[in-house]
Design a protein around this motif. Structure first.
Motif, mmCIF file in Angstrom:
data_model
loop_
_atom_site.group_PDB
_atom_site.id
_atom_site.type_symbol
_atom_site.label_atom_id
_atom_site.label_comp_id
_atom_site.label_asym_id
_atom_site.label_seq_id
_atom_site.Cartn_x
_atom_site.Cartn_y
_atom_site.Cartn_z
ATOM 1 N N PHE A 205 0.811 -1.226 0.000
ATOM 2 C CA PHE A 205 0.000 0.000 0.000
ATOM 3 C C PHE A 205 0.840 1.269 0.000
ATOM 4 O O PHE A 205 0.358 2.342 0.344
ATOM 5 N N GLY A 206 2.093 1.151 -0.401
ATOM 6 C CA GLY A 206 2.991 2.300 -0.357
ATOM 7 C C GLY A 206 3.987 2.161 0.774
ATOM 8 O O GLY A 206 3.734 1.474 1.766
ATOM 9 N N SER A 207 5.111 2.821 0.647
ATOM 10 C CA SER A 207 6.207 2.676 1.601
ATOM 11 C C SER A 207 6.053 3.610 2.801
ATOM 12 O O SER A 207 5.718 4.791 2.648
ATOM 13 N N ALA A 208 6.340 3.066 3.999
ATOM 14 C CA ALA A 208 6.322 3.885 5.212
ATOM 15 C C ALA A 208 7.485 4.863 5.242
ATOM 16 O O ALA A 208 7.550 5.727 6.129
ATOM 17 N N SER A 267 -5.657 11.117 1.188
ATOM 18 C CA SER A 267 -4.291 10.794 0.756
ATOM 19 C C SER A 267 -3.762 9.513 1.371
ATOM 20 O O SER A 267 -3.083 8.731 0.696
ATOM 21 N N ALA A 268 -4.078 9.215 2.654
ATOM 22 C CA ALA A 268 -3.346 8.115 3.288
ATOM 23 C C ALA A 268 -4.083 7.408 4.416
ATOM 24 O O ALA A 268 -3.434 6.807 5.280
ATOM 25 N N ALA A 269 -5.418 7.437 4.466
ATOM 26 C CA ALA A 269 -6.121 6.658 5.485
ATOM 27 C C ALA A 269 -5.723 5.190 5.360
ATOM 28 O O ALA A 269 -5.546 4.661 4.263
ATOM 29 N N GLU A 270 -5.588 4.509 6.497
ATOM 30 C CA GLU A 270 -5.021 3.158 6.518
ATOM 31 C C GLU A 270 -5.988 2.104 5.980
ATOM 32 O O GLU A 270 -7.208 2.212 6.168
ATOM 33 N N ALA A 271 -5.446 1.086 5.342
ATOM 34 C CA ALA A 271 -6.229 -0.051 4.865
ATOM 35 C C ALA A 271 -6.222 -1.120 5.954
ATOM 36 O O ALA A 271 -5.540 -2.135 5.853
ATOM 37 N N PRO A 281 -2.250 4.109 1.579
ATOM 38 C CA PRO A 281 -2.495 3.740 2.980
ATOM 39 C C PRO A 281 -1.241 3.413 3.771
ATOM 40 O O PRO A 281 -1.224 3.553 4.999
ATOM 41 N N GLY A 282 -0.184 2.969 3.099
ATOM 42 C CA GLY A 282 1.027 2.576 3.808
ATOM 43 C C GLY A 282 2.007 3.698 4.057
ATOM 44 O O GLY A 282 3.016 3.505 4.756
ATOM 45 N N CYS A 283 1.754 4.875 3.494
ATOM 46 C CA CYS A 283 2.687 6.001 3.641
ATOM 47 C C CYS A 283 2.343 6.827 4.887
ATOM 48 O O CYS A 283 1.254 6.725 5.445
ATOM 49 N N LYS A 284 3.290 7.661 5.296
ATOM 50 C CA LYS A 284 3.127 8.454 6.515
ATOM 51 C C LYS A 284 2.594 9.851 6.205
ATOM 52 O O LYS A 284 2.660 10.320 5.061
ATOM 53 N N LEU A 285 2.115 10.489 7.257
ATOM 54 C CA LEU A 285 1.549 11.834 7.148
ATOM 55 C C LEU A 285 2.315 12.822 8.015
ATOM 56 O O LEU A 285 2.840 12.458 9.066
ATOM 57 N N PHE A 286 2.348 14.073 7.572
ATOM 58 C CA PHE A 286 2.926 15.161 8.364
ATOM 59 C C PHE A 286 2.025 16.383 8.182
ATOM 60 O O PHE A 286 2.264 17.220 7.320
ATOM 61 N N PRO A 287 0.940 16.483 8.986
ATOM 62 C CA PRO A 287 0.026 17.622 8.838
ATOM 63 C C PRO A 287 0.548 18.887 9.534
ATOM 64 O O PRO A 287 1.161 18.808 10.599
ATOM 65 N N ILE A 288 0.275 20.023 8.918
ATOM 66 C CA ILE A 288 0.559 21.335 9.508
ATOM 67 C C ILE A 288 -0.769 22.081 9.619
ATOM 68 O O ILE A 288 -1.512 22.197 8.642
ATOM 69 N N LYS A 289 -1.058 22.588 10.798
ATOM 70 C CA LYS A 289 -2.337 23.258 11.052
ATOM 71 C C LYS A 289 -2.154 24.777 11.028
ATOM 72 O O LYS A 289 -1.442 25.353 11.846
ATOM 73 N N SER A 476 7.223 5.487 -3.815
ATOM 74 C CA SER A 476 7.391 4.162 -3.229
ATOM 75 C C SER A 476 7.908 3.175 -4.273
ATOM 76 O O SER A 476 8.730 2.305 -3.976
ATOM 77 N N ALA A 477 7.406 3.303 -5.512
ATOM 78 C CA ALA A 477 7.821 2.405 -6.587
ATOM 79 C C ALA A 477 9.265 2.634 -6.995
ATOM 80 O O ALA A 477 9.972 1.691 -7.368
#
Length: 671
Positions: A205-208, A267-271, A281-289, A476-477
């Motif tokens: 599901f994409g690389s962490a 973009s990246a909710a988990e499966a 789903p497998g990638c990480k998030l970095f949100p800025i508010k 990821s690919a």
């Protein structure tokens, strides 16, 4: 209204003072304590005050007794507000030297707030400065040319959040934008982003190791769709002008501000079988508010710079589902920082892919029109605001992509902005911009705040983080790709199999319901001089296709660079009348990619040659070239075409008998 001017990103711009409004460095609650009513918050520290025109000067004088106050300016073309602060961004010349820099700061009584690097400063005006930021920027630009490269006001912006979410309780099958298995009359499989097929191709599901940055109104960090170990590579939130990284997670979400949580989910909710699924789903998030107020995010040049500089080495792609129409005009420092980070920033030092929502106003993002085009409509009053100038100075920066929206039936979303600057499109919802008619298209199912879900997210807000997730799958690919190569991969593999059907105009509003306005009213893909293929003013290079992009990225290391293939297919050797300026050679791009003819040459058998101009020829397209220096003898001869290195790419010969007939084109057959 008094006309004035200043400079923005080195360009001279006109401004007009508002006759009834000014900006004060106080929040509405503080103003009430001072006996001033009606303040409207426009940043984390300031408000707009509206008074009757005859009272403006007196009200400002009184306000200045206790606070910093400035005129409210606006763009005379669009009517958009220009929100001053008491800060200016200065880029000094490379040879300025510390002594001259300090002398200038002292001469204008400026206080250093931030030194981004040896040449870029954020400074604050003081009481001794004696002039407002508008005039200071003019003086620095015009009178301090030996020391100052550029000067920009650190403006505040109230930018729109592009998208609306309403809580619901959907499930993965309804996420038609990720797969092609949802059966519904308003869903065409050509609208899917094919993420499910991309996961199957990747085997994951994409690389962490890949991190998606999202700047918005926050994110519910405790949401069950984000609760896997290490899902967040980090987070940050603004309090005033301070960006707190990795501090109190409770401050990343505020009730009612669900836009950023939905963007993160797309973009990246988990499966994990719990709620919804994102593109990566497998990638990480970095949100800025960002700080927000109602429908607005409160952003300034310096805050944007702070965010870029703080997370510029922590992410691989940055999704921004917000913007301003018809005019978005960032400072030189913002532009140069994005330009630098797109090339060598990011976690891998290979650049960051910057994605921006194109906008939901059914107007161009960068275009000068001969007729007024609407960009704002108030359904309560029927008021329409129009402009002939649409500008965005982030358009054209390598690595920056503006994302348009596609309805579930493969048709352009009615509200989606269009025209020059659109890079790619992605599936989202569909509504009529002016709410006058029903249009086909399902909404997007994803996460929402307070650990909930929604089945009604959309706008270019939803399309943009979807492309961010697809970008993360591409990286990821093949993590060896640079950000600029990732963008090329997305654009070159984008699908052009879309629905070009236009929407009907409103018969009762023919004077202003003109978008997409001519000549941008044709959505067909045509050659436009881009190396990544044909382009559409509605869809950019096409719909983001996760499977095609991932395949291209994964296969890139094994694929040798294809040499361009060109064939000479015809020539007019003996034109009617004089030969001068009438002899032509027709070529065919017989390769699989668009070809730039710059520095290619057509040569005759006596080595006289014509250098070709910079012009793109699409794969399979013919091009007829008029000769000037090369001469085609009527007694027979040879014609050659060579690439910029001088390598012979094709050669044909013709006889005296073939050239005998006046005005006839000789065709060269191919086996």
């Amino acid at each position: 209204m008094t006309p004035v001017y200043t400079y923005r990103a080195g360009q001279k711009i006109a401004l007009e003072k508002s006759p009834t409004k000014f900006v004060i460095r106080r929040l509405p609650g503080e103003l009430k304590d001072l006996g001033i009513a009606g303040g409207e918050k426009v940043s984390s520290r300031s408000s707009i005050i509206k008074v009757a025109a005859p009272e403006l000067d007196q009200a400002m004088s009184k306000a200045r007794e206790t606070s910093v106050a400035h005129h409210l300016y606006f763009d005379p073309e669009s009517g958009e507000e220009v929100l001053l602060t008491d800060r200016v961004l200065i880029t000094f010349k490379e040879n300025a030297g510390m002594e001259r820099i300090n002398a200038l700061l002292g001469r204008y009584h400026l206080r250093i707030l931030e030194k981004y690097d040896p040449l870029n400063f954020l400074v604050q005006l003081t009481d001794e400065t004696g002039i407002n930021p508008v005039k200071l920027v003019v003086k620095l630009t015009e009178d301090e040319k030996e020391t100052v490269e550029t000067a920009d006001m650190d403006l505040n912006f109230r930018v729109k959040k592009y998208g609306i979410s309403i809580p619901s309780d959907p499930f993965y099958l309804r996420q038609w934008h990720l797969h092609r298995r949802y059966s519904h009359p308003e869903v065409d499989s050509k609208a899917s982003s094919n993420c499910e097929d991309a996961w199957n191709y990747l085997g994951n599901f994409g690389s962490a190791d890949v991190v998606i940055g999202i700047t918005d109104d926050g994110c519910d960090l405790s949401h069950r769709d984000f609760n896997g170990p290490g899902k967040f590579a980090g987070w940050g939130y603004f309090e005033g002008s301070t960006l707190w990284i990795g501090a109190n997670p409770q401050k990343m979400y505020q009730a009612g501000s669900n836009h950023g949580t939905s963007c993160a989910g797309v973009s990246a909710a988990e499966a994990d079988g719990v709620m919804t699924v994102g593109a990566a789903p497998g990638c990480k998030l970095f949100p800025i508010k960002w700080e927000s107020d109602g429908p607005y995010l409160l952003i300034s040049d310096s805050k944007f710079l702070e965010a870029l500089n703080r997370i510029g080495d922590k992410i691989d792609v940055l999704s921004n589902s917000w913007g301003v129409s018809p005019r978005s005009f960032w400072s030189s420092a913002v532009i140069s920082t994005i330009t630098r980070l797109a090339k060598n920033g990011g976690r891998r030092s290979k650049g960051i892919v910057f994605l921006f929502a194109a906008g939901n106003e059914n107007c161009p993002i960068k275009y000068n029109s001969t007729v007024p085009i609407p960009y704002d409509y108030n359904p309560d009053t029927g008021a329409v605001r129009t402009s002939t100038v649409f500008s965005n100075n982030l358009v054209g920066i390598e690595g920056v992509v503006f994302v348009a929206a596609l309805a579930s039936n493969g048709q352009r979303s009615h509200y989606s902005n269009y025209g020059p600057g659109i890079g790619i499109t992605a599936p989202s919802n569909n509504v009529h911009t002016y709410w006058f008619m029903d249009v086909p298209g399902l909404s997007i199912t994803t996460t929402s705040g307070n650990n909930s879900t929604t089945g009604y997210f959309g706008g270019t807000s939803s399309a943009t983080p979807l492309v961010a997730g697809i970008t993360a799958l591409v990286i990821s690919a093949n993590p060896a790709l640079s950000a600029l190569e990732v963008v090329k991969t997305l654009q070159r593999t984008a699908s052009k199999d879309l629905n070009f059907k236009p929407y009907p105009r409103l018969a009762n509003h023919p004077s202003w319901d003109i978008s997409p306005a001519s000549p941008l009213n044709d959505g067909a893909f045509k050659p436009a001089g881009f190396p990544d293929g044909t382009w559409s003013p509605w869809f950019g290079f096409g719909k983001a296709d996760a499977l095609a992009a991932v395949k291209a990225a994964a296969g890139k290391p094994e694929e040798p660079e294809q040499e361009p293939e060109v064939a000479i297919v015809a020539a007019l050797v003996n034109p009617t009348g004089s030969d001068v300026g009438k002899e032509t050679v027709t070529i065919l791009n017989s390769g699989t990619a668009a070809l730039n003819l710059e520095k290619w040459t057509i040569e005759d058998d006596k080595e006289r040659s014509d250098a070709l101009a910079a012009e793109w020829v699409e794969a399979g397209q013919f091009k007829t070239l008029v000769l000037s220096k090369a001469k085609l003898a009527n007694t027979g001869g040879t014609i050659r075409i060579k690439d910029p290195s001088g390598k012979l790419k094709d050669e044909v010969s013709y006889s005296k008998a073939q050239a005998r007939k006046t005005g006839w084109v000789i065709e060269f057959s191919r086996d």
